[in-house]
Design a protein around this motif. Structure first.
Motif, PDB file in Angstrom:
ATOM      1  N   ARG A   1       0.829  -1.206   0.000  1.00 39.79           N
ATOM      2  CA  ARG A   1       0.000   0.000   0.000  1.00 39.79           C
ATOM      3  C   ARG A   1       0.869   1.264   0.000  1.00 39.79           C
ATOM      4  NH1 ARG A   1      -4.180   1.777   4.764  1.00 39.79           N
ATOM      5  NH2 ARG A   1      -2.191   2.392   5.701  1.00 39.79           N
ATOM      6  N   THR A   2       1.943   1.242   0.796  1.00 36.84           N
ATOM      7  CA  THR A   2       2.848   2.397   0.850  1.00 36.84           C
ATOM      8  C   THR A   2       3.559   2.608  -0.479  1.00 36.84           C
ATOM      9  OG1 THR A   2       3.188   2.060   3.221  1.00 36.84           O
ATOM     10  CG2 THR A   2       4.828   3.390   2.064  1.00 36.84           C
ATOM     11  N   GLU A   3       3.997   1.533  -1.108  1.00 42.15           N
ATOM     12  CA  GLU A   3       4.688   1.647  -2.394  1.00 42.15           C
ATOM     13  C   GLU A   3       3.769   2.203  -3.476  1.00 42.15           C
ATOM     14  OE1 GLU A   3       8.005   1.114  -3.195  1.00 42.15           O
ATOM     15  OE2 GLU A   3       8.106   1.173  -1.007  1.00 42.15           O
ATOM     16  N   LYS A   4       2.507   1.786  -3.454  1.00 37.98           N
ATOM     17  CA  LYS A   4       1.541   2.311  -4.424  1.00 37.98           C
ATOM     18  C   LYS A   4       1.333   3.809  -4.206  1.00 37.98           C
ATOM     19  CE  LYS A   4      -1.116  -1.916  -5.310  1.00 37.98           C
ATOM     20  NZ  LYS A   4      -2.434  -2.598  -5.147  1.00 37.98           N
ATOM     21  N   ARG A   5       1.220   4.216  -2.942  1.00 43.51           N
ATOM     22  CA  ARG A   5       1.041   5.637  -2.635  1.00 43.51           C
ATOM     23  C   ARG A   5       2.274   6.437  -3.065  1.00 43.51           C
ATOM     24  NH1 ARG A   5       0.519   5.372   2.541  1.00 43.51           N
ATOM     25  NH2 ARG A   5      -1.735   5.096   2.558  1.00 43.51           N
ATOM     26  N   ARG A   6       3.468   5.884  -2.815  1.00 45.27           N
ATOM     27  CA  ARG A   6       4.693   6.581  -3.218  1.00 45.27           C
ATOM     28  C   ARG A   6       4.780   6.701  -4.738  1.00 45.27           C
ATOM     29  NH1 ARG A   6       8.478   3.733  -0.520  1.00 45.27           N
ATOM     30  NH2 ARG A   6       8.559   5.217   1.195  1.00 45.27           N
TER      31      ARG A   6
ATOM     32  N   MET B   1       2.229   6.819  -6.818  1.00 39.60           N
ATOM     33  CA  MET B   1       1.246   7.812  -7.244  1.00 39.60           C
ATOM     34  C   MET B   1       1.754   9.224  -6.981  1.00 39.60           C
ATOM     35  SD  MET B   1      -2.284   6.006  -5.929  1.00 39.60           S
ATOM     36  CE  MET B   1      -3.251   7.449  -6.349  1.00 39.60           C
ATOM     37  N   GLN B   2       2.397   9.418  -5.817  1.00 41.38           N
ATOM     38  CA  GLN B   2       2.945  10.736  -5.503  1.00 41.38           C
ATOM     39  C   GLN B   2       4.061  11.104  -6.465  1.00 41.38           C
ATOM     40  OE1 GLN B   2       4.064  10.204  -1.409  1.00 41.38           O
ATOM     41  NE2 GLN B   2       2.011  10.715  -0.622  1.00 41.38           N
TER      42      GLN B   2
END
Length: 484
Positions: A445-450, A452-453
């Protein structure tokens, strides 16, 4: 710099001079850290070797006093974790590591003069504080120098060196007991501590002279300016924040990294209980019918760390090859813990089966290298101070629980069968598999958010660039019209 960062992310090893740089780092970092950890574990585990080699009788140990000494050591070790890693943020490692080694070497030699269990208890507490820098400090250093594709194998080699200290310690005690027992009026187990302390000192001198510190502050004479710049380019640039401030503490405890990795290592630490509490040696020492010689008591359990070394190197290399899938070890631990404990419960009177299960349980040691490499991987894009504190807190949390866990479930008075401990092992092994799955979910989940950012930031930069181009075009057109 941008091209180098892309190559870093891909894990390529084709930057000019990079292979030679890594070879230098391997030699100077790994040789010192592995020797330091080898001696650290040799000092630590030789207490158990001394216990079964005459120390128990000479000092009149009773009940769970051995476990109490180990608990006191664990308390000191726990207290020292975070302060030692924070100290590495302020004091150069080539000063800090050797100073700690000299201190624990002196305390190790002082153990030879002990006259009662209480003497050893006091010595081990302070020894633990100085030894606390070795494991978590080295993992912090490895994460500072090596890329994601390199880290697993180096962490595995480092961890294996400690297991080698555990394994070789039994043979060393056997040799000392045979050749030096009674020399100059000292028992063989006392000579063991004297020799352990003496051989630690040259390694401390070596580290003081040649350890390279971290990429940001290294002054190693064997690294050229180009190699220092290359070392900096191999790791992501991260923000810096002092670890001694209220703002940093709030930041640390507001992230999921601290909670998830600390709990991961708390659980993992207890899945190592069969090995870390020397259950096989205590099983042999307390067996109701079988009798073993001093040599057998020291030598047979060395198979446990031997399996641990093979397992550590295997899983560290495999997870590097598979792109850093460190979580696979969590599932392996879950399977191993449930099966070995259940079989020992079912076949506790079959010595061959019990030996085989204790040897298999040694494979759980693989989690030391892979889980700390996993933490370094996940925290690679966070500031160094957060990474240092999380890594130290992992070991701190594990030892805080182990301080009482070993007495409650694996006290020497429960030997040889440790029935309560077998059920505890089944429980923590199941918890290990569940928590691993949760951590994988959080990481993804964190990697996906990173990602996207990162995409949003790239798109914003592109829009800014287009706006600036359009602005320049409008100005040029206005100038042309005015000239007409």
């Amino acid at each position: 710099m941008a091209n180098r960062f892309v190559q870093y992310v891909r894990g390529d090893q084709n930057l000019p001079g990079e292979r030679r740089l890594v070879q230098k780092l391997d030699f100077f970092i790994l040789t010192f850290c592995c020797l330091m950890y080898f001696l650290n574990y040799l000092d630590r585990t030789n207490l158990n070797n001394a216990y079964v080699s005459g120390m128990k009788e000479d000092l009149d140990f009773r009940g769970n006093q051995l476990n109490q000494i180990n608990t006191v050591f664990t308390v000191g070790y726990t207290i020292g974790q975070v302060p030692c890693n924070i100290a590495l943020y302020y004091i150069k490692p080539r000063y800090f590591f050797p100073a700690c080694m000299v201190a624990w070497a002196g305390l190790t030699m002082a153990t030879a003069a002990s006259q009662k269990p209480g003497d050893i208890m006091a010595i081990r507490f302070f020894q633990a504080i100085f030894e606390a820098s070795t494991f978590v400090g080295t993992h912090y250093i490895l994460g500072s120098w090596y890329t994601e594709k390199e880290l697993g194998k180096r962490s595995g080699i480092f961890t294996a060196s400690g297991l080698a200290g555990t394994m070789i310690g039994g043979f060393i005690q056997t040799g000392i007991h045979k050749s030096m027992n009674g020399r100059h009026g000292l028992a063989g187990w006392r000579w063991l501590f004297i020799i352990d302390g003496i051989i630690t000192l040259p390694v401390a001198v070596y580290g003081f002279m040649l350890f390279p510190d971290t990429p940001r502050n290294t002054r190693a004479p064997y690294l050229s300016e180009e190699e220092k710049a290359l070392a900096m380019s191999r790791v992501p640039e991260v923000s810096e924040r002092t670890p001694i401030s209220l703002r940093f503490l709030k930041h640390c405890f507001s992230t999921w990294y601290w909670y998830f990795f600390v709990v991961l290592w708390i659980i993992a630490g207890e899945t190592e209980s069969f090995s870390t509490n020397a259950l096989m040696a205590l099983y042999m020492k307390s067996h109701p019918t079988n009798r073993y010689t001093v040599s057998q008591l020291n030598n047979y359990p060395t198979g446990v760390p031997a399996v641990g070394i093979v397992s550590t190197l295997f899983w560290a290399t495999l997870t590097d090859f598979w792109g850093g899938k460190r979580y696979l070890v969590g599932y392996w631990i879950g399977i191993t813990g449930v099966i070995t404990a259940a079989v020992i419960l079912a076949y506790r009177d079959d010595t061959a089966v019990v030996f085989a299960m204790y040897y298999w349980a040694g494979s759980v040691y693989a989690c030391q290298a892979t889980f700390f490499a996993w933490a370094n991987d996940v925290l690679r894009y966070e500031e160094d101070s957060l990474r240092a504190v999380v890594i130290a807190s992992m070991n701190m949390g594990s030892n805080a629980i182990n301080a009482w866990w070993s007495i409650v479930f694996y006290g020497a008075s429960y030997a040889p069968y440790f029935t309560r401990g077998m059920w505890a092992m089944i429980a923590v092994s199941i918890a290990m598999a569940i928590w691993t799955a949760l951590l994988v979910w959080m990481h993804v989940r964190t990697e996906k958010r990173r990602a996207m950012q990162g995409s949003a930031a790239a798109a914003e930069k592109e829009l800014d660039f287009m706006d600036s181009r359009q602005g320049k075009g409008s100005v040029s057109a206005a100038v042309d019209r005015k000239s007409v």
